[in-house]
Design an enzyme around this catalytic site. Structure first.
Site, PDB file in Angstrom:
ATOM      1  N   LYS A 213       0.845  -1.210   0.000  1.00 60.10           N
ATOM      2  CA  LYS A 213       0.000   0.000   0.000  1.00 60.10           C
ATOM      3  C   LYS A 213       0.875   1.253   0.000  1.00 60.10           C
ATOM      4  O   LYS A 213       1.977   1.228  -0.550  1.00 60.10           O
ATOM      5  CB  LYS A 213      -0.986  -0.042   1.179  1.00 60.10           C
ATOM      6  CG  LYS A 213      -1.788  -1.353   1.191  1.00 60.10           C
ATOM      7  CD  LYS A 213      -2.953  -1.353   2.132  1.00 60.10           C
ATOM      8  CE  LYS A 213      -3.656  -2.700   2.052  1.00 60.10           C
ATOM      9  NZ  LYS A 213      -4.836  -2.785   2.898  1.00 60.10           N
TER      10      LYS A 213
ATOM     11  N   GLU B 180     -11.324 -10.499  -0.939  1.00 64.78           N
ATOM     12  CA  GLU B 180     -10.976  -9.696   0.234  1.00 64.78           C
ATOM     13  C   GLU B 180     -12.241  -9.081   0.827  1.00 64.78           C
ATOM     14  O   GLU B 180     -12.682  -8.012   0.375  1.00 64.78           O
ATOM     15  CB  GLU B 180     -10.011  -8.569  -0.156  1.00 64.78           C
ATOM     16  CG  GLU B 180      -8.709  -9.056  -0.729  1.00 64.78           C
ATOM     17  CD  GLU B 180      -7.589  -8.042  -0.516  1.00 64.78           C
ATOM     18  OE1 GLU B 180      -6.578  -8.421   0.075  1.00 64.78           O
ATOM     19  OE2 GLU B 180      -7.755  -6.875  -0.911  1.00 64.78           O
TER      20      GLU B 180
ATOM     21  N   SER C 292      -6.518  -9.225   6.878  1.00 61.50           N
ATOM     22  CA  SER C 292      -5.950  -9.566   8.193  1.00 61.50           C
ATOM     23  C   SER C 292      -5.350 -10.978   8.247  1.00 61.50           C
ATOM     24  O   SER C 292      -5.374 -11.613   9.292  1.00 61.50           O
ATOM     25  CB  SER C 292      -6.991  -9.380   9.301  1.00 61.50           C
ATOM     26  OG  SER C 292      -7.398  -8.021   9.356  1.00 61.50           O
TER      27      SER C 292
END
Ligand code: PGA
Length: 253
Positions: free
Chosen positions: A11, A170, A216
């Site tokens: 990211k 996701e 996660s």
């Protein structure tokens, strides 16, 4: 043939020096410790793609991915980066349709359809992200949402092109929240995605497609997730920023 992949989505994190340090740690650890056939993909920010690619230095186990690209080949699109540019600096994968792009940059299925085409045209492999929000899950809309993301954004490509595509499931409620989908929840969705592929392409395409879980994932839950029959690896955010955690996830197969 279905591949196992663990991709790290950095990211908007790291400076140049930090990115260099992280990639060399990962390269060394993968070399020393990983003896399974998992393909590793590292997805840093645009400015670091070239140097990360050099640091990997042709290591066959590790590839470079970008986190986005523009749908056009070139031209007056200030601030944008094309698939051809990515290819020219050693990129082989491009994450498309990440929920953060959909949410903060208004990327819809129609735009993603064009981006998928642009990426495939350059011979790069899209990692196409889909996922439902918590609200959608609670309203029992998960399958409906995923089906339209796949149909509208991805399933226009030919059988031949589809062989280059990786899908990442996701669930938005699991991204960066520390709240992972249970392995049963993830498996149920992955099986559904495979069914959709079979319906739109064929059974062989469904069996051959790599479907990653993201949200996660960490060294503590990766083994359980990766042991599910339809989960072929992970798209890892937070835990990919620490070499030890990332490599432990790669070793979870
Ligand atoms: P996370 O992010 O692992 O930090 O939840 C995953 C992703 O957004 O790809």
């Amino acid at each position: 043939m279905r591949k196992k992949i663990v991709a790290g989505n950095w990211k908007m994190n790291k400076t140049f020096d930090e990115a260099q340090a992280l990639v060399s740690e990962v390269v060394n650890m993968v070399q020393d410790e990983v003896n399974n056939d998992t393909e590793v993909v590292i997805c840093p920010s645009f400015p670091f793609l070239s140097s990360v690619s050099k640091a990997i230095n042709g290591n066959a186990k590790i590839q470079v991915g970008a986190q986005n690209c523009h749908q056009n080949e070139s031209g007056a699109y200030t601030g944008e980066v094309s698939a051809g540019m990515l290819k020219s600096v050693g990129v082989s994968y491009v994450i498309l349709g990440h929920s953060e792009r959909r949410q903060y940059f208004q990327e819809d299925n129609q735009l993603l359809e064009a981006k998928v085409k642009a990426v495939l045209k350059q011979g790069l492999k899209p990692i196409f992200c889909i996922g439902e929000s918590l609200e959608e899950r609670e309203q029992d809309l998960t399958f409906k949402v995923l089906e339209s993301q796949l149909k509208e954004g991805l399933f226009h490509v030919s059988n031949e092109e589809f062989a280059q595509v990786v899908i990442a499931y996701e669930p938005i409620w699991a991204i960066g929240t520390g709240k992972t989908a249970t392995s049963q929840q993830a498996q149920e969705v992955h099986a559904f995605i495979r069914e959709q592929i079979a319906r739109n392409y064929d059974a062989q395409a469904a069996a051959d497609t790599t479907i990653l879980y993201g949200g996660s994932a960490n060294p503590g839950n990766a083994k359980e997730l990766f042991s599910q029959p339809d989960i072929d690896g992970g798209l890892i955010g937070g835990a990919s920023l620490k070499s030890r955690d990332f490599v432990d996830i790669i070793k979870s197969f």
